[in-house]
Scaffold this motif. Structure first.
Motif, short mmCIF file in Angstrom:
data_model
loop_
_atom_site.label_atom_id
_atom_site.label_comp_id
_atom_site.label_asym_id
_atom_site.label_seq_id
_atom_site.Cartn_x
_atom_site.Cartn_y
_atom_site.Cartn_z
N ALA A 64 0.83 -1.21 0.00
CA ALA A 64 0.00 0.00 0.00
C ALA A 64 0.86 1.25 0.00
CB ALA A 64 -0.93 -0.01 1.22
N LEU A 65 1.92 1.24 0.79
CA LEU A 65 2.81 2.40 0.83
C LEU A 65 3.50 2.60 -0.51
CD1 LEU A 65 4.41 1.91 4.35
CD2 LEU A 65 2.89 3.76 3.66
N LEU A 66 3.91 1.50 -1.15
CA LEU A 66 4.57 1.60 -2.44
C LEU A 66 3.62 2.19 -3.48
CD1 LEU A 66 7.03 1.00 -4.19
CD2 LEU A 66 6.13 -1.29 -4.57
N LEU A 67 2.37 1.72 -3.49
CA LEU A 67 1.40 2.24 -4.44
C LEU A 67 1.12 3.71 -4.19
CD1 LEU A 67 -1.12 -0.75 -4.57
CD2 LEU A 67 0.46 -0.02 -6.38
N ALA A 68 1.04 4.08 -2.90
CA ALA A 68 0.79 5.49 -2.58
C ALA A 68 1.95 6.36 -3.03
CB ALA A 68 0.58 5.64 -1.06
N ALA A 69 3.17 5.85 -2.88
CA ALA A 69 4.33 6.63 -3.28
C ALA A 69 4.41 6.79 -4.78
CB ALA A 69 5.61 5.96 -2.76
N CYS A 70 3.98 5.78 -5.51
CA CYS A 70 4.08 5.82 -6.97
C CYS A 70 2.90 6.52 -7.63
CB CYS A 70 4.17 4.39 -7.52
SG CYS A 70 5.67 3.52 -7.01
N ALA A 71 1.80 6.65 -6.89
CA ALA A 71 0.59 7.22 -7.49
C ALA A 71 0.78 8.69 -7.83
CB ALA A 71 -0.58 7.06 -6.52
N GLU A 72 0.10 9.09 -8.88
CA GLU A 72 0.10 10.50 -9.24
C GLU A 72 -0.83 11.25 -8.29
OE1 GLU A 72 1.73 12.26 -11.44
OE2 GLU A 72 2.87 10.59 -12.24
N ALA B 44 6.62 6.72 8.89
CA ALA B 44 6.44 7.97 8.17
C ALA B 44 7.69 8.29 7.33
CB ALA B 44 6.17 9.10 9.15
N GLU B 45 8.85 8.03 7.90
CA GLU B 45 10.10 8.25 7.16
C GLU B 45 10.17 7.34 5.94
OE1 GLU B 45 14.95 8.13 8.00
OE2 GLU B 45 13.53 7.37 9.50
N PHE B 46 9.77 6.08 6.11
CA PHE B 46 9.80 5.12 5.01
C PHE B 46 8.86 5.55 3.89
CE2 PHE B 46 8.04 1.22 3.05
CZ PHE B 46 9.21 0.71 2.49
N ALA B 47 7.65 5.99 4.24
CA ALA B 47 6.66 6.36 3.24
C ALA B 47 7.09 7.59 2.46
CB ALA B 47 5.31 6.60 3.91
N THR B 48 7.58 8.61 3.15
CA THR B 48 8.03 9.81 2.43
C THR B 48 9.29 9.51 1.63
OG1 THR B 48 9.16 10.54 4.45
CG2 THR B 48 6.98 11.47 4.00
N GLY B 49 10.13 8.61 2.14
CA GLY B 49 11.31 8.22 1.38
C GLY B 49 10.94 7.52 0.09
N LEU B 50 9.91 6.68 0.13
CA LEU B 50 9.44 6.03 -1.09
C LEU B 50 8.94 7.07 -2.09
CD1 LEU B 50 7.41 2.84 -0.09
CD2 LEU B 50 9.59 2.96 -1.30
N ALA B 51 8.18 8.03 -1.59
CA ALA B 51 7.67 9.08 -2.48
C ALA B 51 8.81 9.80 -3.18
CB ALA B 51 6.81 10.06 -1.69
N VAL B 52 9.86 10.09 -2.44
CA VAL B 52 11.02 10.77 -3.03
C VAL B 52 11.67 9.88 -4.09
CG1 VAL B 52 13.34 11.63 -2.55
CG2 VAL B 52 11.46 12.21 -1.01
N PHE C 283 10.43 7.60 -5.90
CA PHE C 283 9.60 7.38 -7.08
C PHE C 283 9.14 8.69 -7.73
CE2 PHE C 283 9.44 3.24 -5.10
CZ PHE C 283 9.54 2.39 -6.19
N GLY C 284 9.96 9.73 -7.55
CA GLY C 284 9.74 10.96 -8.29
C GLY C 284 8.66 11.88 -7.78
N GLN C 285 8.17 11.63 -6.55
CA GLN C 285 7.13 12.48 -5.98
C GLN C 285 7.65 13.39 -4.87
OE1 GLN C 285 3.86 12.41 -7.22
NE2 GLN C 285 4.86 11.15 -8.77
N ASN D 172 6.88 16.20 0.18
CA ASN D 172 7.41 14.90 0.62
C ASN D 172 8.90 14.97 0.91
OD1 ASN D 172 5.01 13.26 0.39
ND2 ASN D 172 5.21 13.40 -1.83
N GLU D 173 9.67 15.64 0.02
CA GLU D 173 11.11 15.67 0.20
C GLU D 173 11.52 16.46 1.44
OE1 GLU D 173 12.75 17.37 -3.33
OE2 GLU D 173 12.00 19.40 -2.93
N TRP D 174 10.76 17.52 1.76
CA TRP D 174 11.08 18.31 2.95
C TRP D 174 10.83 17.50 4.21
CZ3 TRP D 174 8.99 20.44 7.37
CH2 TRP D 174 9.64 21.55 7.92
N ALA D 175 9.68 16.81 4.26
CA ALA D 175 9.35 15.99 5.44
C ALA D 175 10.38 14.88 5.62
CB ALA D 175 7.95 15.41 5.29
N TYR D 176 10.73 14.21 4.53
CA TYR D 176 11.73 13.15 4.59
C TYR D 176 13.08 13.71 5.01
CZ TYR D 176 14.58 9.19 2.90
OH TYR D 176 15.46 8.14 2.79
N GLY D 177 13.43 14.88 4.46
CA GLY D 177 14.71 15.50 4.79
C GLY D 177 14.81 15.93 6.24
#
Length: 351
Positions: free
Chosen positions: A7-15, A198-206, A208-210, A262-267
């Motif tokens: 689910a996290l992977l799909l959320a990170a990859c979704a537009e 939360a770190e993992f999810a935002t990291g995935l978003a980063v 996968f280009g989000q 996403n990148e700011w939160a992960y950072g």
């Protein structure tokens, strides 16, 4: 666990759906903001002036300052996220009245400093070393031009407190004689979601280009976002002060800052973990005096206390029990506890 990761992977990859275009303030909202600020809510110290200083290869920072006659010392203040010198004017005016030369800098992505080109309201970057470098640049520029020969105290609120600690950890801001982080956002609170998740999810978003996309429930600033009911747990019940940031942004588009990317939160989380492991901070010989809020719900006080403990006897914590995270909007007597902590730090430096 496998279903959760999927689910996290799909959320990170979704537009992510594009946020609604920011609505411009209505005439009624503009009138309300003008009336609010006309009461002196954004008064900076007398003689306050802004200037622009270069930052990096082609960036710039807005740096403001004011000095009384024969200042006892200097305080450079770094505002928090979405904040500005105008919002923190209560602090700056009080320190000026106490005899300090005061200055404040907008971090990249905020106020009058360099902004993103794709969406100027978005957080500037997920690389928090950039914010530390910005603090270091401001300290160096202010130190060259300041009027006082007394000690230079580097203060910062929330995200600004994180950034000044990052500057110290990276070897910047060496001109400062002491560090004064106020409710520093070493690590954020994440509610019912574990910080690691939360770190993992935002990291995935980063990955996968989000990264540059706004996080869920975030977006550009809108003039009707202020809601006293939801604002109170975070920033107290002073409605006569709590509306200040939105009033400023209503009248001055240049001050507007939207939601978190996403990148700011992960950072922030990655940088916070780096701060907690930093050997440079642990060996910094300068006094570090942290002010924490007793009613904190935005950032983790335990992380700030752990960082302070690693710094040893050079670091002390003051807890203002009645303060919320937005201590610069609190009652005068609550704010005064912050000012007294600053005065104690100054007395230590000149003893």
């Amino acid at each position: 666990m496998r279903l959760l990761l999927t689910a996290l992977l799909l959320a990170a990859c979704a537009e992510n759906p594009a946020p609604e275009p920011p609505r411009e303030p209505t005439g009624e909202e503009i009138a309300r903001a003008r009336a609010f600020l006309a009461e002196g809510q954004s008064a900076l110290p007398g003689g306050w002036t802004f200037r622009t200083i270069p930052f990096g290869e082609d960036g710039f920072l807005r740096l403001g300052s004011a000095s009384p006659e024969s200042p006892r010392g200097s305080v450079l203040f770094v505002p928090g996220y979405t904040s500005s010198p105008e919002l923190a004017s209560d602090f700056l005016a009080r320190w000026y009245a106490l005899g300090f030369e005061v200055a404040s800098v907008d971090l990249p992505g905020q106020g009058g400093s360099v902004r993103r080109q794709d969406d100027y309201q978005k957080t500037y970057t997920g690389d928090f070393s950039v914010f530390g470098a910005a603090v270091g640049t401001a300290v160096e520029a202010f130190d060259r031009a300041r009027m006082s020969s007394g000690p230079l105290i580097l203060a910062g609120d929330s995200f600004g407190g994180h950034s000044l600690l990052r500057a110290a950890a990276d070897g910047d801001a060496e001109e400062a004689d002491a560090l004064f982080p106020i409710v520093p956002a070493v690590l954020p609170t994440t509610g019912k979601v574990p910080l690691g998740l939360a770190e993992f999810a935002t990291g995935l978003a980063v990955r996968f280009g989000q990264g540059a996309e706004y996080m869920a429930d975030n977006g550009p600033w809108v003039p009707d976002r202020f809601d006293p009911a939801t604002f109170e747990p975070v920033c107290g019940d002073r409605e006569d002060r709590a509306f200040k940031n939105d009033a400023l942004m209503t009248l001055d588009p240049a001050l507007r800052v939207g939601g978190v990317s996403n990148e700011w939160a992960y950072g922030m989380v990655r940088s916070g973990r780096d701060l907690l492991r930093s050997e440079a901070l642990g060996q910094d010989a300068r006094p570090i005096r942290m002010v924490l809020a007793g009613k904190e719900v935005v950032v983790r006080n335990d992380a700030a206390e752990k960082l302070c403990a690693r710094a040893g006897e050079n670091c002390e914590v003051t807890v203002v029990e009645e303060a919320t995270h937005c201590v610069y909007l609190e009652e005068d007597e609550v704010q005064e506890e912050v000012h007294q902590a600053l005065l104690r730090l100054y007395e230590e430096l000149v003893r």
